[in-house]
Motif scaffolding. Structure first.
Motif, PDB file in Angstrom:
ATOM      1  N   CYS A   1      15.399  59.010  -8.062  1.00  0.00           N
ATOM      2  CA  CYS A   1      14.391  58.257  -8.810  1.00  0.00           C
ATOM      3  C   CYS A   1      13.012  58.704  -8.349  1.00  0.00           C
ATOM      4  O   CYS A   1      12.812  59.026  -7.169  1.00  0.00           O
ATOM      5  CB  CYS A   1      14.565  56.756  -8.606  1.00  0.00           C
ATOM      6  SG  CYS A   1      13.521  55.760  -9.729  1.00  0.00           S
ATOM      7  N   ASN A   2      12.060  58.695  -9.271  1.00  0.00           N
ATOM      8  CA  ASN A   2      10.683  59.059  -8.946  1.00  0.00           C
ATOM      9  C   ASN A   2       9.840  57.852  -8.544  1.00  0.00           C
ATOM     10  O   ASN A   2       8.632  57.976  -8.342  1.00  0.00           O
ATOM     11  CB  ASN A   2      10.039  59.790 -10.126  1.00  0.00           C
ATOM     12  CG  ASN A   2      10.127  59.014 -11.430  1.00  0.00           C
ATOM     13  OD1 ASN A   2      10.800  57.988 -11.515  1.00  0.00           O
ATOM     14  ND2 ASN A   2       9.435  59.492 -12.450  1.00  0.00           N
ATOM     15  N   LEU A   3      10.466  56.670  -8.439  1.00  0.00           N
ATOM     16  CA  LEU A   3       9.798  55.472  -7.954  1.00  0.00           C
ATOM     17  C   LEU A   3      10.577  54.890  -6.774  1.00  0.00           C
ATOM     18  O   LEU A   3      11.713  55.287  -6.518  1.00  0.00           O
ATOM     19  CB  LEU A   3       9.687  54.428  -9.067  1.00  0.00           C
ATOM     20  CG  LEU A   3       8.904  54.820 -10.330  1.00  0.00           C
ATOM     21  CD1 LEU A   3       8.955  53.690 -11.359  1.00  0.00           C
ATOM     22  CD2 LEU A   3       7.467  55.178  -9.998  1.00  0.00           C
ATOM     23  N   ARG A   4       9.957  53.945  -6.086  1.00  0.00           N
ATOM     24  CA  ARG A   4      10.623  53.224  -4.989  1.00  0.00           C
ATOM     25  C   ARG A   4      10.317  51.736  -5.178  1.00  0.00           C
ATOM     26  O   ARG A   4       9.591  51.112  -4.405  1.00  0.00           O
ATOM     27  CB  ARG A   4      10.108  53.694  -3.618  1.00  0.00           C
ATOM     28  CG  ARG A   4      10.310  55.176  -3.319  1.00  0.00           C
ATOM     29  CD  ARG A   4      11.790  55.527  -3.201  1.00  0.00           C
ATOM     30  NE  ARG A   4      11.998  56.918  -2.799  1.00  0.00           N
ATOM     31  CZ  ARG A   4      12.046  57.953  -3.620  1.00  0.00           C
ATOM     32  NH1 ARG A   4      11.903  57.744  -4.930  1.00  0.00           N
ATOM     33  NH2 ARG A   4      12.245  59.171  -3.179  1.00  0.00           N
ATOM     34  N   CYS A   5      10.883  51.159  -6.217  1.00  0.00           N
ATOM     35  CA  CYS A   5      10.546  49.797  -6.626  1.00  0.00           C
ATOM     36  C   CYS A   5      11.006  48.769  -5.587  1.00  0.00           C
ATOM     37  O   CYS A   5      12.093  48.878  -5.017  1.00  0.00           O
ATOM     38  CB  CYS A   5      11.166  49.495  -7.981  1.00  0.00           C
ATOM     39  SG  CYS A   5      10.644  50.661  -9.265  1.00  0.00           S
ATOM     40  N   ARG A   6      10.182  47.754  -5.388  1.00  0.00           N
ATOM     41  CA  ARG A   6      10.455  46.735  -4.376  1.00  0.00           C
ATOM     42  C   ARG A   6      11.727  45.944  -4.680  1.00  0.00           C
ATOM     43  O   ARG A   6      12.360  45.422  -3.772  1.00  0.00           O
ATOM     44  CB  ARG A   6       9.275  45.755  -4.275  1.00  0.00           C
ATOM     45  CG  ARG A   6       7.973  46.385  -3.840  1.00  0.00           C
ATOM     46  CD  ARG A   6       6.829  45.383  -3.902  1.00  0.00           C
ATOM     47  NE  ARG A   6       5.545  46.016  -3.647  1.00  0.00           N
ATOM     48  CZ  ARG A   6       5.004  46.195  -2.439  1.00  0.00           C
ATOM     49  NH1 ARG A   6       5.645  45.753  -1.372  1.00  0.00           N
ATOM     50  NH2 ARG A   6       3.833  46.786  -2.305  1.00  0.00           N
ATOM     51  N   HIS A   7      12.090  45.833  -5.955  1.00  0.00           N
ATOM     52  CA  HIS A   7      13.210  44.980  -6.338  1.00  0.00           C
ATOM     53  C   HIS A   7      14.470  45.778  -6.649  1.00  0.00           C
ATOM     54  O   HIS A   7      15.442  45.208  -7.145  1.00  0.00           O
ATOM     55  CB  HIS A   7      12.832  44.146  -7.553  1.00  0.00           C
ATOM     56  CG  HIS A   7      12.636  44.937  -8.822  1.00  0.00           C
ATOM     57  ND1 HIS A   7      12.300  46.256  -8.822  1.00  0.00           N
ATOM     58  CD2 HIS A   7      12.734  44.568 -10.123  1.00  0.00           C
ATOM     59  CE1 HIS A   7      12.196  46.678 -10.069  1.00  0.00           C
ATOM     60  NE2 HIS A   7      12.464  45.670 -10.879  1.00  0.00           N
ATOM     61  N   CYS A   8      14.490  47.074  -6.362  1.00  0.00           N
ATOM     62  CA  CYS A   8      15.612  47.917  -6.772  1.00  0.00           C
ATOM     63  C   CYS A   8      16.886  47.538  -6.035  1.00  0.00           C
ATOM     64  O   CYS A   8      16.989  47.681  -4.813  1.00  0.00           O
ATOM     65  CB  CYS A   8      15.292  49.386  -6.523  1.00  0.00           C
ATOM     66  SG  CYS A   8      16.616  50.507  -7.036  1.00  0.00           S
TER      67      CYS A   8
ATOM     68  N   ASP B   1       2.701  46.979 -11.554  1.00  0.00           N
ATOM     69  CA  ASP B   1       2.294  48.065 -10.659  1.00  0.00           C
ATOM     70  C   ASP B   1       2.595  47.731  -9.203  1.00  0.00           C
ATOM     71  O   ASP B   1       2.942  48.617  -8.409  1.00  0.00           O
ATOM     72  CB  ASP B   1       0.806  48.363 -10.840  1.00  0.00           C
ATOM     73  CG  ASP B   1       0.495  48.970 -12.208  1.00  0.00           C
ATOM     74  OD1 ASP B   1       1.452  49.254 -12.957  1.00  0.00           O
ATOM     75  OD2 ASP B   1      -0.694  49.148 -12.524  1.00  0.00           O
ATOM     76  N   PHE B   2       2.477  46.443  -8.828  1.00  0.00           N
ATOM     77  CA  PHE B   2       2.823  46.037  -7.463  1.00  0.00           C
ATOM     78  C   PHE B   2       4.314  46.216  -7.208  1.00  0.00           C
ATOM     79  O   PHE B   2       4.720  46.762  -6.174  1.00  0.00           O
ATOM     80  CB  PHE B   2       2.425  44.576  -7.240  1.00  0.00           C
ATOM     81  CG  PHE B   2       2.909  43.999  -5.944  1.00  0.00           C
ATOM     82  CD1 PHE B   2       2.317  44.352  -4.744  1.00  0.00           C
ATOM     83  CD2 PHE B   2       3.980  43.107  -5.918  1.00  0.00           C
ATOM     84  CE1 PHE B   2       2.772  43.827  -3.538  1.00  0.00           C
ATOM     85  CE2 PHE B   2       4.451  42.580  -4.730  1.00  0.00           C
ATOM     86  CZ  PHE B   2       3.834  42.943  -3.526  1.00  0.00           C
ATOM     87  N   ILE B   3       5.137  45.760  -8.144  1.00  0.00           N
ATOM     88  CA  ILE B   3       6.584  45.876  -7.996  1.00  0.00           C
ATOM     89  C   ILE B   3       6.996  47.349  -7.926  1.00  0.00           C
ATOM     90  O   ILE B   3       7.830  47.743  -7.102  1.00  0.00           O
ATOM     91  CB  ILE B   3       7.308  45.198  -9.180  1.00  0.00           C
ATOM     92  CG1 ILE B   3       7.048  43.690  -9.197  1.00  0.00           C
ATOM     93  CG2 ILE B   3       8.813  45.486  -9.131  1.00  0.00           C
ATOM     94  CD1 ILE B   3       7.682  42.922  -8.083  1.00  0.00           C
ATOM     95  N   ARG B   4       6.411  48.168  -8.776  1.00  0.00           N
ATOM     96  CA  ARG B   4       6.801  49.573  -8.889  1.00  0.00           C
ATOM     97  C   ARG B   4       6.088  50.471  -7.883  1.00  0.00           C
ATOM     98  O   ARG B   4       6.504  51.608  -7.658  1.00  0.00           O
ATOM     99  CB  ARG B   4       6.525  50.067 -10.305  1.00  0.00           C
ATOM    100  CG  ARG B   4       7.313  49.287 -11.373  1.00  0.00           C
ATOM    101  CD  ARG B   4       8.696  49.832 -11.561  1.00  0.00           C
ATOM    102  NE  ARG B   4       9.581  48.909 -12.256  1.00  0.00           N
ATOM    103  CZ  ARG B   4      10.795  49.226 -12.683  1.00  0.00           C
ATOM    104  NH1 ARG B   4      11.277  50.428 -12.474  1.00  0.00           N
ATOM    105  NH2 ARG B   4      11.567  48.332 -13.258  1.00  0.00           N
ATOM    106  N   GLY B   5       5.009  49.979  -7.287  1.00  0.00           N
ATOM    107  CA  GLY B   5       4.352  50.732  -6.223  1.00  0.00           C
ATOM    108  C   GLY B   5       3.451  51.857  -6.683  1.00  0.00           C
ATOM    109  O   GLY B   5       3.105  52.734  -5.887  1.00  0.00           O
TER     110      GLY B   5
END
Length: 347
Positions: free
Chosen positions: A20-27, A123-127
Motif C-alpha cells: 500500500c502507498n499509505l499507512r492509515c491509522r485505522h488499517c 487527511d489525519f486518518i490517512r496521514g
C-alpha cells in the motif's frame, strides 16, 4: 448444523497484495509492504479457473492497495472471461484517466473508494495532507467515466460527527452509493484506540442512517450500513433481516499468499487452508471448515450476546467486530439493541 454443507461462496474478496502507498491509522490489515510470498500470476490465474464450479458470482479486489499489484489487469480479464463480475476497493490515490481506461479495458465497471471524513479528518486518518481533495477528484473522474462508484466510509470517533457534512458533499458530487462501516479494532487501530466508537457514537451513527436512509434515497443516494451496523432495533433500516455473519457460508476471502479465510477483516491466524496446497473446492467443503459460522449454536453466544432473545437468529452480530473487541465470535459489543437496553439514558 449438519456436516453436509451445500452453500457456495457467491462473493469472494481477494486481497491481491498487502502493498500500500499509505499507512492509515485505522488499517485493520496493517498494510504497507507486500507479503514475502505473494501469489504469482500463473498461480492467481489457476485460482480464477477454480471459481466457476463454486458458483462464484462476484470477486472484489482489495489490499493493501490492489491497483499496486502487477497482476490485477490479467486477473480481472480472466475473471470476466469466466463470467464473474469484478469490483475494486481502492484508497483512491491512483485514479487517473489512464487508470480508469485500463480498468474498463480489463472488464472492471465498479469500484469502491475510501473516504473517512471531511478534509481534515480524512487527511489525519490517512496521514497525507491534501489527500482528501485528490481522492474527491478521483471519485469525480470515476463517475464521469461511467463506473458504478461506491464511497466507503470507515466511521470513527472523529468522522461520526461529520456524516451530515459528508452527505451533502457526496450528493453534490453525484455519488449514488455510500457504505458506512464502523471501524474495527484490528491492525494499526490497536495503537489508535481513541478512534473507536463509544456506545453513544455508535447510536449516533445508527440514528443518522435510520433518519437519512429514506430521505437520501428519494434524492438519489443510497446509504448502505455495513454488517457492523445493527441489530434488531428501531434503528435498523428497512430491508432483509440480519441473519448472522455470512463468512464461510456465502462469502470468503483469499489472501495474497493464497490463504483462505472467512472474512478478510479477520486476523491472518484464522485461515482455513492455502490454495497452493489444496484446491478451492476441497477447502470450502472440508467437513470441519469455517466451523465458527457453519456450526453455530445458541450455546456459542457469550459476553454481550449471552441470553439475548434474538441471539439464535442474530448469531452474535458481526464476527469481525466481535473478534476485534472481545477475542471471540458471537459476542459483538456494538449492537443497537443491547446498548439501548443496558444504557436507557442513551435512548
Amino acid at each position: 448444523m449438519s456436516n453436509k454443507f451445500e452453500s457456495f461462496p457467491v462473493l469472494v474478496g481477494w486481497e491481491l497484495t498487502l502493498a500500500c502507498n499509505l499507512r492509515c491509522r485505522h488499517c485493520a490489515s496493517s498494510a504497507g509492504e507486500q507479503r514475502s510470498n505473494e501469489l504469482t500470476l500463473d498461480e492467481a490465474l489457476a485460482i480464477c479457473d477454480q471459481l466457476p464450479p463454486l458458483l462464484v458470482l462476484e470477486v472484489v479486489f482489495t489490499g493493501g492497495e490492489p491497483l499496486l499489484s502487477p497482476h490485477w489487469e490479467a486477473i480481472a480479464k480472466r475473471l470476466r472471461e469466466l463470467g464473474i463480475h469484478v469490483g475494486v476497493v481502492t484508497n483512491g490515490t491512483l485514479i487517473t484517466d489512464e487508470m480508469l481506461k485500463r480498468m474498463q479495458d480489463s472488464g472492471i465497471t465498479a469500484m469502491a473508494v475510501s473516504m473517512d471524513g471531511l478534509s481534515g479528518t480524512h487527511d489525519f486518518i490517512r496521514g497525507v495532507p491534501g489527500l482528501h481533495d485528490r481522492v474527491m477528484k478521483g471519485i469525480e473522474r470515476s463517475l464521469e467515466a461511467g463506473f458504478q462508484t461506491t464511497v466507503i466510509t470507515t466511521v470513527n470517533a472523529l468522522s461520526v460527527r461529520e456524516l451530515s457534512g459528508m452527505l451533502e458533499l457526496l450528493r453534490g458530487m453525484g455519488v449514488k452509493r455510500w457504505q458506512l462501516q464502523p471501524v474495527f479494532g484490528f491492525g494499526r487501530m490497536r495503537e489508535s484506540r481513541q478512534l473507536l466508537l463509544s456506545d453513544a457514537d455508535y447510536l449516533e451513527l445508527g440514528r443518522f442512517v435510520r433518519h437519512w436512509h429514506p430521505i437520501a434515497a428519494e434524492r438519489g443516494l443510497m446509504i448502505f450500513p455495513a454488517d457492523g451496523v445493527g441489530y434488531f432495533s428501531e434503528l435498523d433500516v428497512p430491508g432483509p433481516r440480519w441473519k448472522g455473519c455470512s463468512a464461510g457460508i456465502t462469502t470468503c476471502g483469499i489472501m495474497s499468499d493464497g490463504s483462505v479465510k472467512g472474512c478478510l477483516s479477520w486476523p491472518d491466524s484464522l485461515v482455513e487452508g492455502n490454495l497452493r496446497a489444496n484446491d478451492f473446492w476441497e477447502i470450502w467443503f472440508r467437513s470441519d471448515a469455517f466451523a465458527y459460522t457453519r456450526r453455530f449454536g445458541k450455546e456459542d453466544l457469550s459476553g454481550n450476546c449471552l441470553g439475548c432473545e434474538v441471539g439464535e437468529e442474530c448469531r452474535g452480530g458481526c464476527s469481525a467486530m466481535s473478534y476485534s473487541e472481545t477475542g471471540r465470535f458471537h459476542a459483538d459489543p456494538y449492537c443497537f439493541r443491547s446498548i439501548l437496553n443496558r444504557m436507557p439514558s442513551l435512548s
